[in-house]
Design a protein around this motif. Sequence first.
Motif, PDB file in Angstrom:
ATOM      1  N   ASN A  12      29.155  65.605 -13.188  1.00  0.00           N
ATOM      2  CA  ASN A  12      30.184  65.851 -12.174  1.00  0.00           C
ATOM      3  C   ASN A  12      30.882  64.561 -11.738  1.00  0.00           C
ATOM      4  N   ALA A  13      30.862  63.561 -12.605  1.00  0.00           N
ATOM      5  CA  ALA A  13      31.492  62.278 -12.281  1.00  0.00           C
ATOM      6  C   ALA A  13      33.005  62.420 -12.145  1.00  0.00           C
ATOM      7  N   LYS A  14      33.590  61.534 -11.339  1.00  0.00           N
ATOM      8  CA  LYS A  14      35.038  61.537 -11.109  1.00  0.00           C
ATOM      9  C   LYS A  14      35.634  60.200 -11.559  1.00  0.00           C
ATOM     10  N   ASP A  15      36.962  60.205 -11.739  1.00  0.00           N
ATOM     11  CA  ASP A  15      37.664  58.957 -12.019  1.00  0.00           C
ATOM     12  C   ASP A  15      38.120  58.324 -10.720  1.00  0.00           C
ATOM     13  N   GLU A  16      38.908  57.251 -10.820  1.00  0.00           N
ATOM     14  CA  GLU A  16      39.325  56.516  -9.626  1.00  0.00           C
ATOM     15  C   GLU A  16      40.256  57.329  -8.730  1.00  0.00           C
TER      16      GLU A  16
END
Length: 305
Positions: free
Chosen positions: A126-130
Motif C-alpha cells: 500500500n505504498a504511496k509516491d511523493e
Amino acid sequence: MRVSMLNLYSNNLQSLQNSTADIARLNEMMSTGTSILRPSDDPIGSVRVIGNERDMAATNQYIKNTESLSTSFSRSETYMSSMVELQGRMREITVSANNGSLSPEDRAAYAAEMNELLEAFADTLNAKDESGNYLFSGNKTDTPPIGKDADGNYVYQGDTNTREVQTSGSSWMTANSTAADFIFSNGSTDILNQTKDFIAVLEDPTLAPGDPVFSQAADDMQASLDDTLTSISSAITDIGGKQNTLSLVQASHEERVLFNKEVIGETEGLDYAQATAEYNLKLTTLKVTQQTFVQVSQLSLFNHI
C-alpha cells in the motif's frame, strides 16, 4: 532640376531617422545576442529556428517524462526489494516452525512475528509516491491496493489497468505495476491470505509438525513464497530493463537538444565583430547626417540678404 528647401529638409530628416533606427536595431541585436529580431530580418532562418525550438520543446518534455518514469521505477523497485526481504524472513520462520521439538509457545511466538511480517508486507504493497498516489493500484491511484473483506480476507481493491507514458515521438512505456500482477496472479494462494492461514495453524496448540493439517499448511506456505518470489523478481527484472532503456533514450534526447541549440545558435547567433563594425559605421553616418541636417535646416534666402 531645381531642388526645393522642403526636399532637402525631408531627405535629411529621413536619413536621420533611418540611421537612428539602424543603430537601435544593432544595439538590440548586441544586447540580445541574436541577429534575428523579427521574422522579416531572415524569413528562412526564422522558420528554421521555430522548427528547431518546437522540436527542442517536445524533446525536453520527453526528457522530463523519462526522468519522472525513472524516479517512479526506482521507488517501486525499492518497495519490491523490501517485499523480497520480508519473504526471506517468512521463509526462515516457515522452515524453523516445522520442527517437532518446538513447544506450542514457541510456535505461538513464531506466529506473532509472522503476523508482524504480514502487516509490514501489506503496508509495503500500500505504498504511496511523493504525491500521495498508491503505487500498485493500477489506475485507481487514490485507492489502497490491499484491503480486507467482511470475512477478514485480503483482497485486491485496485484495477488491472496500466499507465502509458510517452518517451519519444513514437515510443510509449508502461509506467506502473499492479499488486494484482505479482501477488494475486500466482498459481498458489496469494502470499497474504496464505500467511494468514499459516499463522492460524501456528497459533493452534492442537496442531504440530507431523500433523497432516500442519504439514499441508507449511507446504502451501512454501509454495506461495516460491511463486511470489518468482513474480516479484520478474517485476524487478522488468523494471531494471526499463531503466536501462530509459537511460539510452534520455541520452539520445539530450544529444538532440544540444543539436537543436547548435542549429539555433548558428542560424540566429550574432557575429559581434561584424555587428560592432556596422554599429560604429552607422554611428558615424548618424553624426554626419546630424551635422548636415543642422546646416540644411538653417538655409534660407534671408541668410544671403
